[in-house]
Enzyme design. Structure first.
Site, mmCIF file in Angstrom:
data_model
loop_
_atom_site.group_PDB
_atom_site.id
_atom_site.type_symbol
_atom_site.label_atom_id
_atom_site.label_comp_id
_atom_site.label_asym_id
_atom_site.label_seq_id
_atom_site.Cartn_x
_atom_site.Cartn_y
_atom_site.Cartn_z
ATOM 1 N N ARG A 74 0.897 -1.301 -0.050
ATOM 2 C CA ARG A 74 0.207 -0.087 -0.021
ATOM 3 C C ARG A 74 1.071 1.213 -0.032
ATOM 4 N NH1 ARG A 74 -2.761 -3.772 2.932
ATOM 5 N NH2 ARG A 74 -1.691 -3.623 4.951
ATOM 6 N N GLU A 111 4.842 -10.694 13.617
ATOM 7 C CA GLU A 111 4.384 -11.118 15.089
ATOM 8 C C GLU A 111 4.486 -12.641 15.107
ATOM 9 O OE1 GLU A 111 0.192 -10.029 14.997
ATOM 10 O OE2 GLU A 111 -0.040 -10.825 17.115
HETATM 11 P P1 AMP Z 1 4.689 -3.139 11.354
HETATM 12 O O1 AMP Z 1 6.010 -4.119 10.684
HETATM 13 O O2 AMP Z 1 4.389 -4.194 12.580
HETATM 14 O O3 AMP Z 1 5.137 -1.885 11.511
HETATM 15 O O4 AMP Z 1 3.531 -3.527 10.309
HETATM 16 C C1 AMP Z 1 3.375 -2.389 9.329
HETATM 17 C C2 AMP Z 1 2.825 -3.252 7.957
HETATM 18 O O5 AMP Z 1 1.954 -4.127 8.301
HETATM 19 C C3 AMP Z 1 2.334 -1.933 7.361
HETATM 20 O O6 AMP Z 1 2.986 -2.459 5.679
HETATM 21 C C4 AMP Z 1 0.918 -2.179 7.323
HETATM 22 O O7 AMP Z 1 0.168 -1.942 6.083
HETATM 23 C C5 AMP Z 1 0.694 -3.372 7.861
HETATM 24 N N1 AMP Z 1 -0.261 -3.667 9.068
HETATM 25 C C6 AMP Z 1 -0.011 -3.998 10.036
HETATM 26 N N2 AMP Z 1 -0.845 -3.882 11.055
HETATM 27 C C7 AMP Z 1 -2.015 -3.482 10.541
HETATM 28 C C8 AMP Z 1 -3.434 -3.095 10.673
HETATM 29 N N3 AMP Z 1 -3.859 -3.292 11.950
HETATM 30 N N4 AMP Z 1 -4.143 -2.847 9.776
HETATM 31 C C9 AMP Z 1 -3.694 -2.712 8.540
HETATM 32 N N5 AMP Z 1 -2.395 -2.874 8.186
HETATM 33 C C10 AMP Z 1 -1.562 -3.395 9.156
#
Ligand code: AMP
Length: 191
Positions: A74, A111
């Site tokens: 995205r 995760e």
């Molecule tokens: P992180 O690496 O944990 O910061 O996760 C970020 C990536 O995961 C981004 O590219 C987001 O598009 C996706 N992402 C993580 N959690 C969500 C959520 N609750 N809703 C939508 N996209 C998420």
């Protein structure tokens, strides 16, 4: 909802919605317990998309920026629009195995399990000033991998910009602790 203070002729009662009002929440997607913050409803709205692009680049207007880099997938929609607006080049940071040329990679923790992001080795010239973009920051793991790839490429990272922060997951603090500015447009509770 705010009333736009200067009504253009023929556009009476034109309203300006807050950015978060364009974002849809889908509970239990992609798995139970996750509140998925869906920006497709923002992207499909002409004012929502325009507002997001304008607000994301607002702090960086007038600053020298050589390239916009974005995180799959995205982030590409936003990063491409921002790069075009700034008249600079665009660099994709992709999941493993998607880029056709010579790449360097960074592993990071999800995760559950591990993932890998890649960048083309010739995407950035040493010292180029780069803005990093994605739709959402959660734990910050994906963004951290992107930052490491940009730094290894010789980039001077101007900042990172996201529509959504999930503060409970600590990503913004993690990225700021790496010395990179984080610009966000709105926050949502929970994960
Ligand atoms: P992180 O690496 O944990 O910061 O996760 C970020 C990536 O995961 C981004 O590219 C987001 O598009 C996706 N992402 C993580 N959690 C969500 C959520 N609750 N809703 C939508 N996209 C998420």
């Amino acid at each position: 909802m705010l009333l736009f203070p200067y009504q253009p002729a023929g556009l009476r009662y034109y309203t300006v919605n807050k950015i978060e009002s364009y974002i849809r929440t889908i509970p239990d997607y992609p798995k139970k317990g996750i509140q998925f913050r869906d920006v497709s409803t923002l992207f499909q709205d002409p004012r929502g998309f325009r507002m997001a692009v304008d607000m994301l680049l607002h702090p960086y207007a007038g600053q020298p920026i050589d390239k916009v880099a974005a995180l799959e997938a995205r982030g590409f929609i936003l990063g491409g629009a921002i790069a075009h607006q700034l008249s600079v080049g665009f660099v994709p940071i992709r999941k493993q195995g998607k880029l056709p040329g010579e790449t360097m990679h960074e592993d990071y923790t999800l995760e559950y399990g591990e993932a890998t992001m890649e960048i083309h080795v010739d995407a950035i010239e040493k010292g180029e000033r780069v803005l990093l973009v994605d739709d959402l920051i959660a734990t910050g793991g994906t963004c951290e991998a992107g930052i490491k790839l940009l730094q290894r490429s010789g980039a001077n990272i101007v900042g990172s910009a996201f529509i959504i922060d999930l503060p409970a997951l600590g990503g913004k603090k993690l990225i700021e602790s790496l010395g990179v500015d984080v610009h966000i447009l709105c926050e949502f509770d929970g994960d």
